[in-house]
Design a protein around this motif. Structure first.
Motif, PDB file in Angstrom:
ATOM      1  N   VAL A   1       5.880 -22.403 -72.714  1.00 44.10           N
ATOM      2  CA  VAL A   1       5.287 -21.708 -73.860  1.00 44.10           C
ATOM      3  C   VAL A   1       6.338 -21.501 -74.948  1.00 44.10           C
ATOM      4  O   VAL A   1       6.067 -21.690 -76.141  1.00 44.10           O
ATOM      5  N   VAL A   2       7.548 -21.136 -74.558  1.00 40.96           N
ATOM      6  CA  VAL A   2       8.628 -20.925 -75.518  1.00 40.96           C
ATOM      7  C   VAL A   2       9.019 -22.258 -76.162  1.00 40.96           C
ATOM      8  O   VAL A   2       9.254 -22.338 -77.375  1.00 40.96           O
ATOM      9  N   GLN A   3       9.077 -23.308 -75.369  1.00 42.57           N
ATOM     10  CA  GLN A   3       9.360 -24.641 -75.919  1.00 42.57           C
ATOM     11  C   GLN A   3       8.319 -25.014 -76.974  1.00 42.57           C
ATOM     12  O   GLN A   3       8.656 -25.571 -78.033  1.00 42.57           O
ATOM     13  N   ASN A   4       7.057 -24.714 -76.695  1.00 42.34           N
ATOM     14  CA  ASN A   4       5.987 -25.035 -77.641  1.00 42.34           C
ATOM     15  C   ASN A   4       6.130 -24.236 -78.936  1.00 42.34           C
ATOM     16  O   ASN A   4       5.874 -24.752 -80.028  1.00 42.34           O
ATOM     17  N   LEU A   5       6.534 -22.968 -78.798  1.00 46.57           N
ATOM     18  CA  LEU A   5       6.761 -22.151 -79.990  1.00 46.57           C
ATOM     19  C   LEU A   5       7.908 -22.709 -80.824  1.00 46.57           C
ATOM     20  O   LEU A   5       7.823 -22.791 -82.051  1.00 46.57           O
ATOM     21  N   ARG A   6       8.979 -23.099 -80.156  1.00 46.69           N
ATOM     22  CA  ARG A   6      10.133 -23.648 -80.880  1.00 46.69           C
ATOM     23  C   ARG A   6       9.749 -24.959 -81.574  1.00 46.69           C
ATOM     24  O   ARG A   6      10.124 -25.207 -82.723  1.00 46.69           O
ATOM     25  N   ALA A   7       8.993 -25.795 -80.868  1.00 47.09           N
ATOM     26  CA  ALA A   7       8.573 -27.073 -81.455  1.00 47.09           C
ATOM     27  C   ALA A   7       7.668 -26.859 -82.665  1.00 47.09           C
ATOM     28  O   ALA A   7       7.635 -27.690 -83.584  1.00 47.09           O
ATOM     29  N   ALA A   8       6.943 -25.738 -82.679  1.00 44.35           N
ATOM     30  CA  ALA A   8       6.035 -25.427 -83.786  1.00 44.35           C
ATOM     31  C   ALA A   8       6.750 -24.764 -84.956  1.00 44.35           C
ATOM     32  O   ALA A   8       6.120 -24.461 -85.980  1.00 44.35           O
TER      33      ALA A   8
ATOM     34  N   LEU B   1      -7.705 -28.977 -75.161  1.00 46.98           N
ATOM     35  CA  LEU B   1      -8.109 -27.643 -75.563  1.00 46.98           C
ATOM     36  C   LEU B   1      -9.375 -27.721 -76.403  1.00 46.98           C
ATOM     37  O   LEU B   1      -9.500 -28.576 -77.285  1.00 46.98           O
ATOM     38  N   ALA B   2     -10.318 -26.828 -76.122  1.00 50.54           N
ATOM     39  CA  ALA B   2     -11.526 -26.746 -76.948  1.00 50.54           C
ATOM     40  C   ALA B   2     -11.120 -26.433 -78.397  1.00 50.54           C
ATOM     41  O   ALA B   2     -10.057 -25.857 -78.637  1.00 50.54           O
ATOM     42  N   PRO B   3     -11.940 -26.786 -79.371  1.00 51.75           N
ATOM     43  CA  PRO B   3     -11.577 -26.602 -80.791  1.00 51.75           C
ATOM     44  C   PRO B   3     -11.626 -25.139 -81.215  1.00 51.75           C
ATOM     45  O   PRO B   3     -12.540 -24.704 -81.923  1.00 51.75           O
TER      46      PRO B   3
ATOM     47  N   LEU C   1      -2.516 -19.476 -82.854  1.00 53.27           N
ATOM     48  CA  LEU C   1      -1.439 -19.371 -81.870  1.00 53.27           C
ATOM     49  C   LEU C   1      -1.837 -20.010 -80.547  1.00 53.27           C
ATOM     50  O   LEU C   1      -1.017 -20.654 -79.875  1.00 53.27           O
ATOM     51  N   HIS C   2      -3.097 -19.848 -80.170  1.00 54.32           N
ATOM     52  CA  HIS C   2      -3.623 -20.471 -78.945  1.00 54.32           C
ATOM     53  C   HIS C   2      -3.415 -21.990 -79.006  1.00 54.32           C
ATOM     54  O   HIS C   2      -2.980 -22.622 -78.032  1.00 54.32           O
ATOM     55  N   GLU C   3      -3.697 -22.564 -80.168  1.00 54.50           N
ATOM     56  CA  GLU C   3      -3.546 -24.009 -80.340  1.00 54.50           C
ATOM     57  C   GLU C   3      -2.083 -24.449 -80.184  1.00 54.50           C
ATOM     58  O   GLU C   3      -1.803 -25.548 -79.700  1.00 54.50           O
ATOM     59  N   VAL C   4      -1.158 -23.587 -80.580  1.00 57.06           N
ATOM     60  CA  VAL C   4       0.267 -23.911 -80.476  1.00 57.06           C
ATOM     61  C   VAL C   4       0.745 -23.915 -79.021  1.00 57.06           C
ATOM     62  O   VAL C   4       1.497 -24.796 -78.598  1.00 57.06           O
ATOM     63  N   ILE C   5       0.309 -22.953 -78.229  1.00 55.92           N
ATOM     64  CA  ILE C   5       0.899 -22.776 -76.891  1.00 55.92           C
ATOM     65  C   ILE C   5       0.172 -23.535 -75.792  1.00 55.92           C
ATOM     66  O   ILE C   5       0.735 -23.738 -74.708  1.00 55.92           O
ATOM     67  N   ALA C   6      -1.067 -23.956 -76.021  1.00 53.45           N
ATOM     68  CA  ALA C   6      -1.819 -24.652 -74.971  1.00 53.45           C
ATOM     69  C   ALA C   6      -1.329 -26.087 -74.843  1.00 53.45           C
ATOM     70  O   ALA C   6      -1.180 -26.791 -75.834  1.00 53.45           O
TER      71      ALA C   6
END
Length: 494
Positions: free
Chosen positions: A116-123, A254-256, A235-240
């Protein structure tokens, strides 16, 4: 009573979507936005106690990177790039301590980031810091933290909820526009309800648990929170994401959720069937909460939804089943923290045997609630009791899932209260574990079934003038339904 409610002006009062628009257009910089929230933390956190660690230097460095991309006209990594976030101190990070609010992990620095943290950093999302929680995410009031109390911004004599009270308090007070939490039995949804914010527990397996310190592996789920439904969806879209490092991660798109939030904001629920759980209309519910929830059902009907009562008979057995399964998995997961392999080490003076060192380490490192749950779970898993307790609890779990399946044959979404009362006073339930456990009665079924749920503001209880949360529940992988209905409800109340 001191109030620390969200500011009504300035950068810390804006939604994440509004901040992103201003940052990406060059109207303001990410550094300005991030610094404004760091200043807000500095102004208020001595009283609120939302953060265990603030990473100002690291957050500003990320903000500067996004500002440089904006200035150069480069493509930004996500729709939330440059908008800061607060992360529950249950996700490991390489640049900040991860303690799980426990003395057992005091000062621990991880060699890797949680997914989840990696996804936040990538975003390109600046991480403001790590927020307070009940130790190892075990509790409903944030009073089990080994380090500090977190207070509700609406009334600092009251709990912000648990276990993710730190993140919820940060959102409600304007310290952060976005938050990351975990939900094992309601730890995202319940604090959101008590603080008047939005929190979502995604479908189990759709947000990676890799690097999220485990309490109960079949129940734990990371998720997003914010002050609006759209912000939470973004935010959900970023971390999923699917994650090969998480054995329970599902490879399902992930659903839209963002599109659903935008669609729902139009405010039309015509043709939508919303279930109301018969078993949740309980005599112990606070009258002000019941009145606010009844009004919420009426508002959903006014938007065109058809309200249908659904019968979920096994929800009456949820408390016993949940606390047998949860404590059993806690006993297993926390066995690694013994002072020999992981965690705080006590009795290390050369005068004690290995067994004594482990006993001393665990006695010193764990708080009372964690010890209580370890002992309950160890008992439930012991020879002679496994069939009578753990196996029976798993059977009840299957029946609860069946209740949901039958309900969703009749309705698209289920609506319910999040908590039976508004936020209680700090210290009020600390000596009554059963009363504390009962406070989570309405959030537990979703975790047992692995389904998605949302808490969103439903106004204030007339008898306490404190926030009330409306809970929405959907079938597995239909998280977008939460956002469509939630956004419609939110827009109608605006």
């Amino acid at each position: 009573m001191t109030e620390y409610t969200t500011p009504t002006s300035g950068l810390t009062s804006l939604s994440a979507a509004e901040l992103a628009e201003k940052i990406h257009s060059g109207e303001v910089t990410s550094r300005e936005v991030t610094q404004a929230h760091l200043d807000r933390i500095a102004e208020t956190d001595e009283v609120l106690g939302a953060f265990l660690h603030v990473g100002a230097e690291e957050a500003l460095a990320v903000a500067d990177e996004i500002d440089a991309k904006v200035a150069a006209g480069e493509e930004l990594p996500s729709a939330l790039a440059g908008v800061p976030v607060a992360v529950k101190d249950l996700f490991v990070t390489t640049d900040a301590p991860t303690t799980a609010a426990s003395k057992m992990l005091e000062g621990y620095m991880s060699p890797y980031d949680a997914t989840v943290v990696q996804n936040l950093r990538a975003a390109g999302v600046p991480i403001l810091g790590k927020t307070n929680l009940d130790e190892f995410a075990m509790g409903s009031s944030n009073e089990n933290s080994a380090y500090k109390l977190t207070r509700n911004p609406h009334d600092t004599e009251r709990t912000p909820g648990g276990s993710g009270g730190g993140t919820a308090a940060a959102l409600a007070s304007g310290q952060a526009p976005l938050g990351i939490g975990t939900d094992t039995g309601g730890s995202i949804r319940q604090p959101a309800a008590l603080t008047g914010t939005v929190g979502v527990k995604p479908t189990y397996g759709t947000v990676s648990r890799y690097g999220m310190i485990a309490a109960a592996s079949s129940l734990d789920q990371g998720g997003p929170s914010a002050r609006t439904v759209l912000d939470t969806a973004l935010l959900h879209e970023v971390i999923a994401s699917h994650d090969a490092f998480d054995a329970t991660s599902v490879d399902t798109p992930l659903a839209p959720v963002v599109a659903a939030a935008r669609e729902g904001a139009a405010g039309d629920l015509k043709g939508t069937k919303i279930g109301v759980v018969k078993q949740f209309n309980r005599p112990g519910n606070q009258p002000g909460v019941q009145a606010a929830i009844t009004k919420a059902y009426d508002e959903l009907a006014n938007l065109g939804a058809e309200i249908i009562e659904v019968d979920c008979p096994h929800f009456d057995d949820v408390m016993g089943a949940y606390y047998i399964i949860q404590t059993s998995e806690v006993s297993s997961n926390l066995s690694r923290f013994d002072g020999m392999r992981y965690g705080h080490r006590g009795g290390d003076d050369g005068q004690h045997s290995a067994n004594e060192v482990m006993a001393i380490s665990r006695a010193e490192g764990f708080g009372d609630e964690v010890k209580r749950r370890i002992m309950l779970g160890t008992y439930a898993l012991s020879v002679g009791y496994y069939d009578a307790y753990y196996l029976q609890a798993q059977r009840v779990r299957a029946l609860i899932a069946q209740d949901f399946t039958k309900a969703f044959e009749q309705v698209d979404v289920i609506a319910a209260p999040v908590t039976p009362t508004t936020a209680f006073k700090l210290g009020e339930k600390v000596d009554d574990p059963l009363a504390m456990y009962n406070f989570d009665l309405f959030t537990l079924p979703l975790n047992l079934a692995g389904l998605p749920g949302m808490s969103l503001p439903a106004g204030f209880a007339e008898d306490t003038n404190l926030p009330v949360g409306l809970q929405l529940m959907a079938p597995a992988f239909k998280d977008d339904r939460l956002y469509r209905v939630g956004a419609a409800f939110e827009a109608a109340r605006a």
